[in-house]
Design an enzyme around this catalytic site. Structure first.
Site, PDB file in Angstrom:
ATOM      1  N   HIS A 186       0.833  -1.208   0.000  1.00  0.00           N
ATOM      2  CA  HIS A 186       0.000   0.000   0.000  1.00  0.00           C
ATOM      3  C   HIS A 186       0.863   1.252   0.000  1.00  0.00           C
ATOM      4  O   HIS A 186       0.788   2.083   0.893  1.00  0.00           O
ATOM      5  CB  HIS A 186      -0.943   0.000   1.202  1.00  0.00           C
ATOM      6  N   CYS A 187       1.657   1.385  -1.012  1.00  0.00           N
ATOM      7  CA  CYS A 187       2.585   2.493  -1.132  1.00  0.00           C
ATOM      8  C   CYS A 187       2.332   3.162  -2.480  1.00  0.00           C
ATOM      9  O   CYS A 187       1.862   2.516  -3.414  1.00  0.00           O
ATOM     10  CB  CYS A 187       4.024   1.941  -1.052  1.00  0.00           C
ATOM     11  N   GLY A 188       2.646   4.412  -2.587  1.00  0.00           N
ATOM     12  CA  GLY A 188       2.510   5.097  -3.865  1.00  0.00           C
ATOM     13  C   GLY A 188       3.387   4.482  -4.943  1.00  0.00           C
ATOM     14  O   GLY A 188       3.135   4.662  -6.133  1.00  0.00           O
ATOM     15  N   PHE A 189       4.408   3.726  -4.526  1.00  0.00           N
ATOM     16  CA  PHE A 189       5.319   3.098  -5.485  1.00  0.00           C
ATOM     17  C   PHE A 189       4.947   1.640  -5.794  1.00  0.00           C
ATOM     18  O   PHE A 189       5.612   0.995  -6.599  1.00  0.00           O
ATOM     19  CB  PHE A 189       6.760   3.170  -4.971  1.00  0.00           C
ATOM     20  N   THR A 190       3.875   1.132  -5.190  1.00  0.00           N
ATOM     21  CA  THR A 190       3.466  -0.258  -5.407  1.00  0.00           C
ATOM     22  C   THR A 190       3.262  -0.598  -6.888  1.00  0.00           C
ATOM     23  O   THR A 190       3.604  -1.709  -7.304  1.00  0.00           O
ATOM     24  CB  THR A 190       2.206  -0.595  -4.574  1.00  0.00           C
TER      25      THR A 190
END
Length: 188
Positions: A69-73
């Site tokens: 759940h990361c902006g970089f996922t």
């Protein structure tokens, strides 16, 4: 006759043995596991263990700390494409999920669903580990010693087959960027 045998055969045998030993040494060195990869780890949401030494011996690798759940996922998509393009050239991609930055699922099954179902990941994903701080997994401690510890999710570490080259790329450097692809090609 004995003199002829000892003058011709013995030097020939010595040359053959030396050549064999040198070839065996070269083969052994090229397939030797890097010391910091001498671990067996559980595959993500599985009972199976993965011998990282066996998996990576003599091969360049890409090690990534991941989070669901990361902006970089969405980088999972480019990591998978990179894996598919370079696996036959020897590149081993290994993902280490981590909740050190509070963006990983609490349940390993949910992490697996995000990786395998949502993003179609086929490269090696392992059970969650710590990647930062005093509790960091030994692999990440070694990578931090050689470069820097991950400061966020999706830090990427390229390691040459002999372990002499270790390069890190922060989260903002995408796996499909020109600079990253050039670095991958350079370690192959």
């Amino acid at each position: 006759m004995k003199m002829l045998i000892s003058r011709v055969l013995i030097p020939s045998l010595l040359i053959a043995m030396t050549t064999f030993n040198a070839s065996a040494k070269d083969a052994n060195e090229s397939t030797q596991c890097l010391s910091f990869m001498q671990h067996s780890e559980k595959k993500l949401h599985a009972k199976d263990m993965l011998d990282l030494c066996e998996l990576t011996a003599g091969k360049p690798m890409l090690i990534v700390n991941t989070a669901s759940h990361c902006g970089f996922t969405p980088q999972f998509t480019a990591l998978e494409a990179l894996h598919k393009e370079y696996k036959d050239k020897g590149l081993v991609v290994i993902g280490f999920p981590s909740d050190d930055f509070f963006q990983e699922e609490d349940n390993e099954k949910d992490t697996a669903d995000i990786c395998f179902v949502n993003y179609g990941v086929t490269f090696n994903m392992l059970s969650p580990v710590h990647v930062w701080g005093s509790n960091a997994h030994p692999i990440f401690k070694k990578l931090a010693d050689k470069t820097t510890a991950p400061k966020w999710n999706f830090y990427k570490y390229l390691v040459s087959a002999d372990g002499k080259t270790v390069k890190h790329f922060n989260s903002k450097v995408t796996p499909d960027s020109e600079v990253f692809v050039n670095a991958v090609n350079a370690i192959l």
